[in-house]
Design a protein around this motif. Structure first.
Motif, PDB file in Angstrom:
ATOM      1  N   HIS A  83      -7.347 -11.840 -22.765  1.00 29.41           N
ATOM      2  CA  HIS A  83      -6.363 -10.754 -22.702  1.00 29.41           C
ATOM      3  C   HIS A  83      -4.967 -11.232 -23.094  1.00 29.41           C
ATOM      4  O   HIS A  83      -4.227 -10.499 -23.759  1.00 29.41           O
ATOM      5  CB  HIS A  83      -6.377 -10.128 -21.308  1.00 29.41           C
ATOM      6  N   LEU A  86      -4.373 -11.073 -26.886  1.00 31.01           N
ATOM      7  CA  LEU A  86      -4.441  -9.775 -27.563  1.00 31.01           C
ATOM      8  C   LEU A  86      -3.117  -9.418 -28.252  1.00 31.01           C
ATOM      9  O   LEU A  86      -2.041  -9.853 -27.807  1.00 31.01           O
ATOM     10  CB  LEU A  86      -4.803  -8.677 -26.560  1.00 31.01           C
ATOM     11  N   PRO A  87      -3.170  -8.608 -29.307  1.00 29.25           N
ATOM     12  CA  PRO A  87      -1.937  -8.201 -30.003  1.00 29.25           C
ATOM     13  C   PRO A  87      -0.881  -7.591 -29.084  1.00 29.25           C
ATOM     14  O   PRO A  87       0.314  -7.787 -29.302  1.00 29.25           O
ATOM     15  CB  PRO A  87      -2.450  -7.177 -31.025  1.00 29.25           C
ATOM     16  N   ASP A  91      -0.375 -12.045 -28.815  1.00 30.23           N
ATOM     17  CA  ASP A  91      -0.752 -11.864 -30.223  1.00 30.23           C
ATOM     18  C   ASP A  91      -1.048 -13.200 -30.910  1.00 30.23           C
ATOM     19  O   ASP A  91      -0.431 -13.559 -31.917  1.00 30.23           O
ATOM     20  CB  ASP A  91       0.359 -11.112 -30.972  1.00 30.23           C
ATOM     21  N   HIS A 102     -10.396 -11.613 -30.105  1.00 31.61           N
ATOM     22  CA  HIS A 102     -10.205 -10.368 -30.866  1.00 31.61           C
ATOM     23  C   HIS A 102     -10.222 -10.614 -32.368  1.00 31.61           C
ATOM     24  O   HIS A 102     -10.472  -9.685 -33.143  1.00 31.61           O
ATOM     25  CB  HIS A 102      -8.912  -9.652 -30.442  1.00 31.61           C
ATOM     26  N   ASP A 106     -13.542  -8.144 -32.380  1.00 29.46           N
ATOM     27  CA  ASP A 106     -12.565  -7.092 -32.637  1.00 29.46           C
ATOM     28  C   ASP A 106     -11.851  -6.830 -31.319  1.00 29.46           C
ATOM     29  O   ASP A 106     -12.254  -7.325 -30.267  1.00 29.46           O
ATOM     30  CB  ASP A 106     -13.211  -5.820 -33.185  1.00 29.46           C
ATOM     31  N   GLU A 107     -10.787  -6.045 -31.390  1.00 26.11           N
ATOM     32  CA  GLU A 107      -9.932  -5.878 -30.216  1.00 26.11           C
ATOM     33  C   GLU A 107     -10.658  -5.215 -29.048  1.00 26.11           C
ATOM     34  O   GLU A 107     -10.557  -5.660 -27.898  1.00 26.11           O
ATOM     35  CB  GLU A 107      -8.693  -5.069 -30.610  1.00 26.11           C
TER      36      GLU A 107
END
Length: 296
Positions: A83, A86-87, A91, A102, A106-107
């Motif tokens: 987590h 994540l972007p 990120d 991710h 993928d996200e």
């Protein structure tokens, strides 16, 4: 067994146990299962399981209690990294020299993998074989893990970190941030083992927790120093990423020399706490040395 051999043994045992845990899951969501495996087993120093086992061995806690606690902690730690990368958070494209979850998947799958790993940690604590004494203290263990991972610990610290990125906070606020974000889970390793030790007195427990508090913060100070001094290769992620993101760090606040002084003070405080314990603390001393002198 020397400390390096113990570390290697704990890493291999943790990796094998976690892999077995994932492989035993049914295959109805193969992409999610693969993402969980990626997050759990794409490298990692296994510092938290090592701390669990070192404290457990020092206090003569049964091995099955140590294994249940270390696996639960590592699942929660792995979820937090998925987590964090994540972007919407830090990120990051690289973690331990590998594509982050991710990026590799993928996200949406990464979010679900983090969610599933977090809940898996609690399932392990609730259901894994433990000693009779450990079994009687499962509720307390679950409470410690929940607090250290949630608002009162890791999530609270991450929220402070996100809110303060690009802004200036003072050194006490920075210490609070990292005592929650990084220190809480390391403290939980020690507190959970202390919980399943039937012979630990209050005075020794207090000193153990002082040790945990100091190494928890020392771990982050060394991370911050490595972000300045380390290489992309040794870190497994881009060096200097904290500065580039406008993060508040100990070198940014204190200068590199001041950050190293802070690290030395925290290390010394941890050693002083260990010196008061009525146990052979050689392995705990070696753990603290590994933590403050690591290069990644």
């Amino acid at each position: 067994m020397n400390f390096s051999a113990l570390h290697q043994q704990v890493k291999q045992q943790t990796d094998a146990s976690l892999l077995q845990l994932i492989e035993e899951l049914p295959d109805y969501a193969p992409s999610l299962k693969a993402a969980m495996r990626h997050a759990l087993l794409a490298g990692g120093k296994r510092m938290r399981p090592l701390l669990v086992h070192v404290v457990g061995n020092t206090l003569d806690v049964p091995k099955k209690d140590q294994i249940a606690i270390s696996m639960a902690i590592e699942c929660v730690h792995a979820y937090s990294l998925v987590h964090d990368d994540l972007p919407a958070m830090d990120d990051d494209d690289l973690r331990r020299g590998m594509p982050t979850c991710h990026i590799a998947f993928d996200e949406a799958t990464a979010i679900l993998a983090g969610d599933a790993l977090q809940t898996l940690g609690f399932s392990i604590l609730a259901d894994s074989p433990m000693s009779e004494y450990g079994d009687a203290h499962r509720a307390k263990l679950l409470s410690i893990l929940a607090k250290s991972a949630g608002y009162l610990g890791m999530c609270g610290g991450q929220a402070i970190d996100l809110a303060s990125t690009g802004k200036t906070i003072d050194i006490e606020a920075l210490k609070t941030l990292h005592t929650l974000k990084t220190g809480a889970l390391l403290r939980a390793c020690v507190e959970m083992i202390a919980t399943v030790c039937s012979t630990l007195d209050k005075e020794a427990e207090t000193d153990l927790m002082l040790f945990a508090n100091n190494i928890g913060l020392a771990f982050q100070v060394q991370d911050d120093i490595l972000d300045v001094e380390g290489s992309n290769e040794s870190l497994g992620k881009p060096a200097g990423s904290d500065e580039a993101l406008g993060k508040n760090t100990f070198p940014a606040k204190l200068g590199l020399s001041g950050a190293k002084d802070e690290l030395a003070t925290l290390h010394e405080n941890a050693l002083q706490a260990l010196a008061r314990l009525p146990y052979n603390t050689d392995s705990l001393i070696a753990f603290s040395e590994l933590l403050v002198k690591r290069d990644h």
